[in-house]
Design a protein around this motif. Structure first.
Motif, mmCIF file in Angstrom:
data_model
loop_
_atom_site.group_PDB
_atom_site.id
_atom_site.type_symbol
_atom_site.label_atom_id
_atom_site.label_comp_id
_atom_site.label_asym_id
_atom_site.label_seq_id
_atom_site.Cartn_x
_atom_site.Cartn_y
_atom_site.Cartn_z
ATOM 1 N N ILE A 177 53.120 -38.421 60.782
ATOM 2 C CA ILE A 177 54.103 -37.424 60.315
ATOM 3 C C ILE A 177 55.473 -37.668 60.969
ATOM 4 O O ILE A 177 56.483 -37.670 60.262
ATOM 5 C CB ILE A 177 53.568 -35.976 60.490
ATOM 6 N N PRO A 178 55.521 -37.953 62.280
ATOM 7 C CA PRO A 178 56.821 -38.313 62.859
ATOM 8 C C PRO A 178 57.480 -39.509 62.159
ATOM 9 O O PRO A 178 58.687 -39.507 61.934
ATOM 10 C CB PRO A 178 56.489 -38.636 64.321
ATOM 11 N N ILE A 184 45.377 -31.327 53.653
ATOM 12 C CA ILE A 184 46.497 -30.445 53.309
ATOM 13 C C ILE A 184 46.284 -29.120 54.049
ATOM 14 O O ILE A 184 45.241 -28.496 53.885
ATOM 15 C CB ILE A 184 46.512 -30.180 51.786
ATOM 16 N N ASN A 185 47.236 -28.731 54.878
ATOM 17 C CA ASN A 185 47.153 -27.394 55.484
ATOM 18 C C ASN A 185 48.545 -26.815 55.702
ATOM 19 O O ASN A 185 49.556 -27.519 55.561
ATOM 20 C CB ASN A 185 46.304 -27.399 56.768
ATOM 21 N N GLU A 186 48.584 -25.535 56.001
ATOM 22 C CA GLU A 186 49.871 -24.816 56.084
ATOM 23 C C GLU A 186 50.762 -25.382 57.176
ATOM 24 O O GLU A 186 51.964 -25.544 56.979
ATOM 25 C CB GLU A 186 49.627 -23.321 56.350
ATOM 26 N N VAL A 211 55.975 -31.568 55.801
ATOM 27 C CA VAL A 211 55.948 -32.606 54.744
ATOM 28 C C VAL A 211 55.660 -31.987 53.382
ATOM 29 O O VAL A 211 55.226 -30.837 53.290
ATOM 30 C CB VAL A 211 54.850 -33.669 55.027
ATOM 31 N N LEU A 212 55.886 -32.762 52.333
ATOM 32 C CA LEU A 212 55.471 -32.366 50.983
ATOM 33 C C LEU A 212 54.150 -33.054 50.714
ATOM 34 O O LEU A 212 53.981 -34.228 51.055
ATOM 35 C CB LEU A 212 56.492 -32.847 49.946
ATOM 36 N N ILE A 217 48.442 -36.868 49.541
ATOM 37 C CA ILE A 217 49.405 -37.896 49.942
ATOM 38 C C ILE A 217 50.643 -37.135 50.410
ATOM 39 O O ILE A 217 51.056 -36.180 49.749
ATOM 40 C CB ILE A 217 49.741 -38.812 48.740
ATOM 41 N N ALA A 218 51.204 -37.530 51.560
ATOM 42 C CA ALA A 218 52.348 -36.790 52.097
ATOM 43 C C ALA A 218 53.653 -37.544 51.896
ATOM 44 O O ALA A 218 53.693 -38.775 51.981
ATOM 45 C CB ALA A 218 52.124 -36.516 53.581
ATOM 46 N N MET A 219 54.699 -36.786 51.601
ATOM 47 C CA MET A 219 56.041 -37.335 51.418
ATOM 48 C C MET A 219 57.027 -36.579 52.305
ATOM 49 O O MET A 219 56.743 -35.453 52.705
ATOM 50 C CB MET A 219 56.513 -37.129 49.966
#
Ligand code: ARG
Length: 262
Positions: free
Chosen positions: A89-90, A106-108, A114-115, A221-223
């Protein structure tokens, strides 16, 4: 004077060309380079989602096939970097990568940073113990036990919520499994499909998987937060891959025999 102007114009043009401002609209917004490369970050330690098979040079797994298919759908060349899970994430926030695919739940808490794409795999947490262990059956039995988890994961967060557990955090799930085998911990808490694969496919001996499941989790998938455009494209590609049967093919390749989860 005129010549200086002309020179400036040429220089400005050259700089723009080098920066890739040639109007390549297909570029991921965060790369800003204009090249059609999708920079992917993944923690390559999570078979069957992402792992390195000694006999092959490319990273293997469900996530790897899925992101390559997404890239192909969008016309990007996919470049995968191996980054430790707690550094993903960094790296996305620093825009060193465009997306993360790494069995990320996926969590809050993460949504604040991230999206996420639409969910692409349904998972949960389970436990592995040594074969001769007879006193751990459910998550209620963890009190007073030593538990190995991967750093920065939902397993680490979930186990922290259980009272009286001694948590040992490791960089990778294989490190956790090793610690279990050598007796440093009593149990490993980790994502169920990865635990199942370790037990059934990797030839692990002296250990067993337990049935009890803690939490239901969806992978996404994170953006980067400000890359809504890429989020939409990735969702469009996932939808297409589900419709045209490509997703199912990849699913069957890695989870063959198990019924479709999503
Ligand atoms: N699903 C868990 C989480 O999001 C673990 C993911 C770990 N992924 C990996 N490639 N090691 O926290």
């Amino acid at each position: 004077m005129k010549r200086i102007f002309a020179l400036c114009a040429v220089l400005a043009f050259a700089v723009m060309a080098m920066a890739g401002c040639g109007g390549n609209s297909a570029a991921p917004a965060s790369s800003g380079s204009g090249s059609k490369v999708l920079k992917v970050g993944s923690s390559i330690d999570f078979a069957p989602f992402e792992f390195q098979d000694e006999t092959q040079k490319d990273y293997q797994g469900f996530d790897m096939d899925l992101i390559r298919a997404v890239g192909k759908e969008l016309g990007y060349e996919v470049e995968i970097q191996n980054i430790g899970f707690d550094g993903l994430i960094p790296a996305l926030e620093a825009k060193n990568i465009d997306v993360i695919i790494s069995g990320v739940t996926i969590n809050e808490e993460r949504k604040a940073k991230v999206l996420f794409s639409d969910p692409y795999y349904q998972s949960g947490l389970s436990m592995i113990v040594r074969e001769d262990n007879n006193d751990i059956h459910t998550f209620q039995d963890l009190k007073g036990k030593k538990v190995a988890v991967q750093l920065g994961t939902t397993s680490a967060a979930a186990v922290r919520k259980i009272d009286g557990v001694e948590i040992k955090e490791f960089n990778t799930p294989p490190d956790c499994f090793m610690e279990l085998k050598t007796g440093g911990v009593d149990v490993v808490v980790n994502d169920r499909p990865v635990n199942d694969y370790y037990i059934t496919k990797s030839g692990a001996t002296g250990v067993k998987g337990l049935q009890d499941l803690l939490t239901a989790e969806d992978y996404g998938i994170a953006m980067n937060k400000d890359n809504k455009e890429l989020q939409e494209k990735v969702n469009g590609a996932l939808k297409k891959l589900k419709e045209n049967g490509e997703y199912q093919k990849i699913y069957d390749k890695w989870f063959g025999g198990v019924s479709k989860k999503q």
